[in-house]
Design an enzyme around this catalytic site. Structure first.
Site, PDB file in Angstrom:
ATOM      1  N   HIS A   1      -0.818  31.272   4.389  1.00 55.47           N
ATOM      2  CA  HIS A   1       0.725  31.134   3.751  1.00 55.47           C
ATOM      3  C   HIS A   1       0.592  31.814   2.304  1.00 55.47           C
ATOM      4  O   HIS A   1       0.797  33.036   1.982  1.00 55.47           O
ATOM      5  CB  HIS A   1       0.700  30.251   3.788  1.00 55.47           C
ATOM      6  CG  HIS A   1       0.749  29.269   5.649  1.00 55.47           C
ATOM      7  ND1 HIS A   1      -0.128  28.619   5.943  1.00 55.47           N
ATOM      8  CD2 HIS A   1       1.752  29.418   6.161  1.00 55.47           C
ATOM      9  CE1 HIS A   1       0.585  28.201   7.425  1.00 55.47           C
ATOM     10  NE2 HIS A   1       1.592  28.652   7.198  1.00 55.47           N
TER      11      HIS A   1
ATOM     12  N   LEU B   1      -7.306  32.230  10.422  1.00 58.29           N
ATOM     13  CA  LEU B   1      -7.091  31.430   9.671  1.00 58.29           C
ATOM     14  C   LEU B   1      -5.431  30.137  10.698  1.00 58.29           C
ATOM     15  O   LEU B   1      -4.865  31.241  10.311  1.00 58.29           O
ATOM     16  CB  LEU B   1      -6.188  30.398   8.266  1.00 58.29           C
ATOM     17  CG  LEU B   1      -7.367  30.652   7.816  1.00 58.29           C
ATOM     18  CD1 LEU B   1      -7.091  30.707   6.245  1.00 58.29           C
ATOM     19  CD2 LEU B   1      -8.530  29.725   7.298  1.00 58.29           C
ATOM     20  N   SER B   2      -4.758  29.261  10.674  1.00 64.23           N
ATOM     21  CA  SER B   2      -4.283  28.967  11.252  1.00 64.23           C
ATOM     22  C   SER B   2      -4.093  27.233  11.554  1.00 64.23           C
ATOM     23  O   SER B   2      -4.674  26.631  11.508  1.00 64.23           O
ATOM     24  CB  SER B   2      -3.926  28.649  12.635  1.00 64.23           C
ATOM     25  OG  SER B   2      -3.185  28.338  13.926  1.00 64.23           O
TER      26      SER B   2
HETATM   27  P1  AMP Z   1       3.616  29.629  10.402  1.00 66.78           P
HETATM   28  O1  AMP Z   1       3.413  28.024   9.159  1.00 66.78           O
HETATM   29  O2  AMP Z   1       2.450  29.032  11.265  1.00 66.78           O
HETATM   30  O3  AMP Z   1       4.901  29.836  10.767  1.00 66.78           O
HETATM   31  O4  AMP Z   1       3.423  30.207   9.968  1.00 66.78           O
HETATM   32  C1  AMP Z   1       4.115  31.390   8.806  1.00 66.78           C
HETATM   33  C2  AMP Z   1       3.636  32.532   8.106  1.00 66.78           C
HETATM   34  O5  AMP Z   1       3.131  32.707   7.678  1.00 66.78           O
HETATM   35  C3  AMP Z   1       3.475  33.607  10.182  1.00 66.78           C
HETATM   36  O6  AMP Z   1       4.408  34.698   9.135  1.00 66.78           O
HETATM   37  C4  AMP Z   1       2.046  33.483   9.835  1.00 66.78           C
HETATM   38  O7  AMP Z   1       2.759  34.358  10.654  1.00 66.78           O
HETATM   39  C5  AMP Z   1       1.933  33.782   9.174  1.00 66.78           C
HETATM   40  N1  AMP Z   1       0.042  33.344   8.843  1.00 66.78           N
HETATM   41  C6  AMP Z   1      -0.357  32.148  10.160  1.00 66.78           C
HETATM   42  N2  AMP Z   1      -2.135  32.499   9.607  1.00 66.78           N
HETATM   43  C7  AMP Z   1      -2.085  32.814   9.271  1.00 66.78           C
HETATM   44  C8  AMP Z   1      -3.491  34.099   8.649  1.00 66.78           C
HETATM   45  N3  AMP Z   1      -4.182  33.421   8.916  1.00 66.78           N
HETATM   46  N4  AMP Z   1      -3.124  34.976   8.096  1.00 66.78           N
HETATM   47  C9  AMP Z   1      -1.908  35.828   7.416  1.00 66.78           C
HETATM   48  N5  AMP Z   1      -0.881  34.994   7.838  1.00 66.78           N
HETATM   49  C10 AMP Z   1      -0.857  34.090   8.609  1.00 66.78           C
END
Ligand code: AMP
Length: 294
Positions: free
Chosen positions: A38, A197-198
């Site tokens: 993020h 990352l997640s």
């Molecule tokens: P989320 O909070 O999971 O909805 O993610 C919000 C944004 O962050 C989305 O556009 C995701 O694709 C992006 N995102 C999540 N993990 C990553 C990562 N490891 N690298 C780059 N962008 C990410």
């Protein structure tokens, strides 16, 4: 601490009305539990735009009833501190009732409780791969992202390539609905061992985290083979499957930007994306690799 936390649509509108409308505004939509992935999107937006708004909203309509809406990690205070440190202009963190007028008093906040005008993703893009496993997911994503675009009137929005299908669908929505916003796809950020990352990595045990590294290793072997001239999708898939060995692979496909399967990477002119989902324990891990034509 300088950036305000805006909790309502009215607070957001009042904030935006005070900005110089000739200056660009960047939007980074997130569900919070912010990590370095993020952070990279926020930094990209801050670099491109005099103003950046980060939204933090765990969107109920993109979760199916059997999914992890209630346990999804939430850490607003830390998230806010990071956004402020990075220098964002404001954080938009609305309640469900604020984003979904029809949820007022509805009690249950799942998709079926929300009787609203909805957008449907194109059949060819919304119900394959992630959309096959999660058939209501992308309608929920488009619904909330469109609301965020309309509310912020941002010129630029930043999404991760990590969620490749989501990124491609949002680009398609912008194209099909003629939305005046530019979508920027940002590269996947990984930890020092290669794990993408997640926020859901928090669900992995130590042992599962080690197994999870094989996803990146599989994608790297595919990349290496491609760079050595192998272009047949079947052959590249098999190379990846071999590295994943006995893991529970949900899919490993090579697609183009319309989400059509590619048989040979020499075909077509645009990017080819190797998309991979593997179940490790109770977590579905997503990873992918964007290959530009050689
Ligand atoms: P989320 O909070 O999971 O909805 O993610 C919000 C944004 O962050 C989305 O556009 C995701 O694709 C992006 N995102 C999540 N993990 C990553 C990562 N490891 N690298 C780059 N962008 C990410």
């Amino acid at each position: 601490m300088n950036a305000p936390i805006l909790r309502t649509k009215n607070e957001l509108l009042a904030f935006i009305n005070k900005l110089d409308s000739r200056q660009d505004l960047g939007l980074v939509p997130t569900m919070g539990a912010l990590h370095n992935g993020h952070k990279s999107l926020i930094q990209a937006s801050i670099q491109d735009n005099p103003h950046t708004i980060v939204s933090i909203f765990v969107n109920p309509t993109q979760f199916a009833p059997n999914e992890d809406l209630s346990t999804y990690p939430r850490s607003l205070e830390q998230d806010y501190a990071l956004c402020d440190e990075l220098g964002v202009s404001a954080v938009f963190a609305p309640s469900v009732e604020e984003m979904y007028p029809s949820a007022q008093g509805a009690g249950a906040l799942c998709d079926s409780a929300l009787d609203e005008v909805r957008l449907l993703p194109p059949k060819s893009m919304g119900y394959v791969l992630e959309g096959f496993a999660r058939p209501t997911h992308f309608a929920g994503v488009l619904q909330v992202v469109l609301k965020l675009f309309m509310l912020t009137r941002a010129n630029n929005a930043y999404f991760g390539q990590k969620d490749a299908q989501q990124l491609l669908l949002i680009k398609r929505m912008v194209r099909d609905l003629c939305l005046p916003i530019c979508i920027h796809g940002c590269p996947i950020v990984r930890d020092e061992f290669g794990l993408a990352l997640s926020s859901r990595n928090a669900y992995l045990s130590d042992e599962e985290r080690v197994q999870a590294l094989r996803l990146h290793q599989a994608l790297e072997s595919i990349k290496q083979a491609y760079n050595q001239g192998i272009t047949a999708a079947k052959e590249l898939q098999n190379i990846g499957i071999k590295v994943l060995n006995n893991m529970d692979i949900e899919y490993l496909e090579i697609i183009d930007e319309n989400l059509a399967l590619i048989e040979d990477l020499r075909q077509g002119g645009g990017a080819c994306i190797v998309v991979l989902v593997v179940r490790v324990g109770r977590v579905r891990l997503l990873d992918n690799l964007w290959l530009e034509p050689n």
